[in-house]
Design an enzyme around this catalytic site. Sequence first.
Site, short mmCIF file in Angstrom:
data_model
loop_
_atom_site.label_atom_id
_atom_site.label_comp_id
_atom_site.label_asym_id
_atom_site.label_seq_id
_atom_site.Cartn_x
_atom_site.Cartn_y
_atom_site.Cartn_z
N SER A 100 34.15 45.17 44.51
CA SER A 100 35.47 44.60 44.36
C SER A 100 36.51 45.67 44.02
CB SER A 100 35.42 43.49 43.30
OG SER A 100 36.60 42.74 43.27
N ASP A 132 33.98 35.00 51.71
CA ASP A 132 34.61 35.60 50.53
C ASP A 132 36.09 35.22 50.52
OD1 ASP A 132 35.66 37.32 48.52
OD2 ASP A 132 34.06 38.77 48.90
N HIS A 159 32.33 36.14 46.78
CA HIS A 159 32.67 37.41 46.15
C HIS A 159 31.60 37.92 45.17
CE1 HIS A 159 35.75 40.43 45.66
NE2 HIS A 159 35.64 40.36 44.34
#
Length: 375
Positions: free
Chosen positions: A145, A309, A341
């Site tokens: 991320s 996602d 995610h």
Amino acid sequence: MNWLQQSNYSHELHNVTTADGYQLQLQRLPRVGARPVLLLHGLLGSALSWLCLGAEKSLGFQLHRRHYDVWLANLRGSAPHGRHHLELTDVMLEFWRYSFHEHGAYDLPAIIDHIVEHTKRGSGSAEQLPQQELETQQILLIGHSQAFNAFLVLCALQPRYQQHIALMQALAPLTQLHEQVRFDARQVRNIMKFVKTRQKAKRFELFPVGEMRRMCNKKREQCEFYAKTLAGSALNNKKLLEIFNYDYLLQGGSARELQHLQQLWKSGDFIAYDYGPIENLQVYQSIEAMGYNLSHITVPIILYFGETDAIATPEGVHSIYARMLNSVRSVRRIGARKFNHFDFLIASEVKTLVNDKLIELMEQFLAGKLSYVIE
């Protein structure tokens, strides 16, 4: 660290101090002389993100079994190993004045310097070593991320650190966000209203350990919505709220981290933190926030995305590729119809869907055999 002791893994604890006074602790699964791999957590994470599924499924353990020298970062703000400072305490507002910018500008340089110092071979400085030995010492970087954002900040502000990084593998990376996420302006406003309410109450930490679980016990329906929309686990829908019960996965962070991401979403560009016109003039010598220059990034990059996602969407990841054609060597889709995610860390099939693939591609890269594939 209890997780490492329970798994009967030998480990080391390393203390690092950043240029602006934050004291960070790194965990290491040592293999002296082996290729160093540095694992970087994302928003609300810590080193435990890479260990929390245990010895058989977690990437940190899997890399060590493959004979890599594994380093696990704890960036500033992560509990409990990123909560110390030379002058500040974590109950002070000043402690929490950071976002991914500071992770890249201060935390990563200090961590990389420490790893280079502890893994270099022979005598003399790294600059004096033969090219072949320098390449052997180069760090293999893996981040989840917004760890990718920190990496970009490092390369943009201090490009000399690129000589120490052989490869960056970015899981669910995100940069610009505008018109590339699967949530709308109303949902963003609700999240930011929540953040501002906390700040007015002088609660500058975002989701201290255990708070998310307590909130979800009270507001289960709301939590289920945000879990399904933003997080996952898409492969464990029967236990959708399980992610919020991982006290060792959600380790806290700064409200400013969310504010910075909201600014990226609003501006449509990859910019530094926007303080407002007056303070921007003092910090950036411009009324507008500084844009990061990504044109000189030379580190080879592999990007990974999940089909469903909501944050690092397929469209968003492909926009990163389009902007960084000179650096991105491959873009890979996780082979599951639904993959969100946090599934990159906690999906039941994470070993086969994610870990095995990134180790395979990493080793192809090291052997000079990585195929240029854009999925």
